[in-house]
Design an enzyme around this catalytic site. Sequence first.
Site, PDB file in Angstrom:
ATOM      1  N   CYS A 174     -36.375   4.560  20.178  1.00 17.29           N
ATOM      2  CA  CYS A 174     -35.707   5.162  21.260  1.00 17.29           C
ATOM      3  C   CYS A 174     -35.750   6.674  20.818  1.00 17.29           C
ATOM      4  O   CYS A 174     -35.350   7.043  19.526  1.00 17.29           O
ATOM      5  CB  CYS A 174     -34.253   4.921  21.407  1.00 17.29           C
ATOM      6  N   ASP A 181     -38.247  -7.984  23.072  1.00 16.60           N
ATOM      7  CA  ASP A 181     -37.683  -9.154  23.718  1.00 16.60           C
ATOM      8  C   ASP A 181     -36.188  -9.197  23.471  1.00 16.60           C
ATOM      9  O   ASP A 181     -35.178  -9.398  24.476  1.00 16.60           O
ATOM     10  CB  ASP A 181     -38.389 -10.183  23.374  1.00 16.60           C
ATOM     11  N   CYS A 193     -33.979   8.958  21.999  1.00 16.40           N
ATOM     12  CA  CYS A 193     -32.893   9.872  22.270  1.00 16.40           C
ATOM     13  C   CYS A 193     -31.986   9.558  21.015  1.00 16.40           C
ATOM     14  O   CYS A 193     -31.438  10.433  20.306  1.00 16.40           O
ATOM     15  CB  CYS A 193     -32.215   9.277  23.475  1.00 16.40           C
ATOM     16  N   CYS A 240     -32.805   1.462  26.283  1.00 17.52           N
ATOM     17  CA  CYS A 240     -32.194   1.306  24.728  1.00 17.52           C
ATOM     18  C   CYS A 240     -30.787   0.573  24.962  1.00 17.52           C
ATOM     19  O   CYS A 240     -30.075   1.048  25.635  1.00 17.52           O
ATOM     20  CB  CYS A 240     -32.072   2.623  24.180  1.00 17.52           C
ATOM     21  N   ASP A 279     -33.928 -13.464  27.786  1.00 17.77           N
ATOM     22  CA  ASP A 279     -34.896 -12.902  28.458  1.00 17.77           C
ATOM     23  C   ASP A 279     -36.170 -14.001  28.206  1.00 17.77           C
ATOM     24  O   ASP A 279     -36.327 -14.307  27.372  1.00 17.77           O
ATOM     25  CB  ASP A 279     -35.167 -11.594  27.435  1.00 17.77           C
ATOM     26  N   CYS A 304     -27.953   3.275  23.462  1.00 15.53           N
ATOM     27  CA  CYS A 304     -27.415   4.617  23.983  1.00 15.53           C
ATOM     28  C   CYS A 304     -27.533   4.447  25.471  1.00 15.53           C
ATOM     29  O   CYS A 304     -27.351   5.343  26.423  1.00 15.53           O
ATOM     30  CB  CYS A 304     -28.183   5.636  23.499  1.00 15.53           C
ATOM     31  N   GLU A 312     -32.334 -12.824  33.699  1.00 20.32           N
ATOM     32  CA  GLU A 312     -33.220 -12.106  34.396  1.00 20.32           C
ATOM     33  C   GLU A 312     -33.752 -12.793  35.671  1.00 20.32           C
ATOM     34  O   GLU A 312     -34.239 -13.929  35.662  1.00 20.32           O
ATOM     35  CB  GLU A 312     -34.245 -11.406  33.636  1.00 20.32           C
TER      36      GLU A 312
END
Length: 364
Positions: free
Chosen positions: A329, A339, A331, A310, A169, A313, A257
């Site tokens: 997160c 990062d 969830c 995330c 990243d 998940c 990326e």
Amino acid sequence: MLARTFGCARFVYNSMLHQRSEAWQERQEHMGYYQTSAALTLLKKTEEHAWLPNISEVSCVPLQQALRHLQTAFSNFFAKRAKFPNFKKKDGRQSAEYTASAFKWDGVCLKLAKMKLPLPIVWSRTIPKAAKVTTVTVSKDTCGRYHVSLLCDDALAAKSAASGELGIDLGLTHFATLCTGEKIEAPKLFRRNEIKLAKLQRQLSKKRKGSANRRKARCKVARMHAKTADSRKDFLHKLSTRLINRLVHDRQVIAIETLSVKNMLKNRCLAKSISDASWPEFTRQLKYKAQWYGRTVISVDKWFPSSKRCSDCGHTVAKMPLTVRSWTCPCCGSTHERDINAARNVLAAGLAVLAHGESVSPMS
């Protein structure tokens, strides 16, 4: 001798560029390499330009190579790979190219045509004596340094096959963050020399145009720019080589990326730092070195939400400003460092691209 060679090659390039542009604009005539070569022969016969073939210190080979470079520039323009050719400037980078008939190379010394002694070169790398050198290019940068590049066949052995993966990243505070948790600090080389460069540019602006002091001040500014560019190039080469050779000794796939740098530069608050980072050059070096040594580099779609998703998940939050460096997160309750989480998601997306052979959509 080199100064005269640079001047003659620059004059021939600019003169033939003017003739080709004028022939098309006024008479709709197309001039190619052979037409410009014939025009150069006629130009040498005129009284005004009789000095071109009579300078004993200058070889005719760089002049013909200048015509070939002009033809290549027009070919790239017509193929929409480049803009319309520009005229070469006396204060810009100078270069002259010699083919095999215009130099002597014995594996140790290099002697150009019309030269009595070989060039006093400090070699940056060893060239095998058995290598067949086909082209020699002598150049002079804007700060007065001379460089020689030799074109020859060079074999690179691919490294042993490996298994494993690595996600990267890119950022500003940390130039690169790896999925392993390692963070590589951004050198910020332009920022480091910014104050001194501004002082030199103020001194340059006060010098009278055309004076010797202005030329000296311009050379100082050019040396500062060259120092920054060389330091940045050194950092990028060392980092890309380290990722290929050391970090990847047990990792075969590298996922990185894709960034739309052209659009990101529209942010006036971050444009200078983004330009200083030079992400496209790092990506370019990583790709060709991976090709050399048998590695695989995968570019992830620029719209993939690597920071907002995330890595445990797969839940994607709606918004995440740049000020948020750590988040939990909602969830699964996992806490992520921004990062490192993005690097893990980039790796997962890269492996999906490798497995299915297609890009990963933002909602997948």
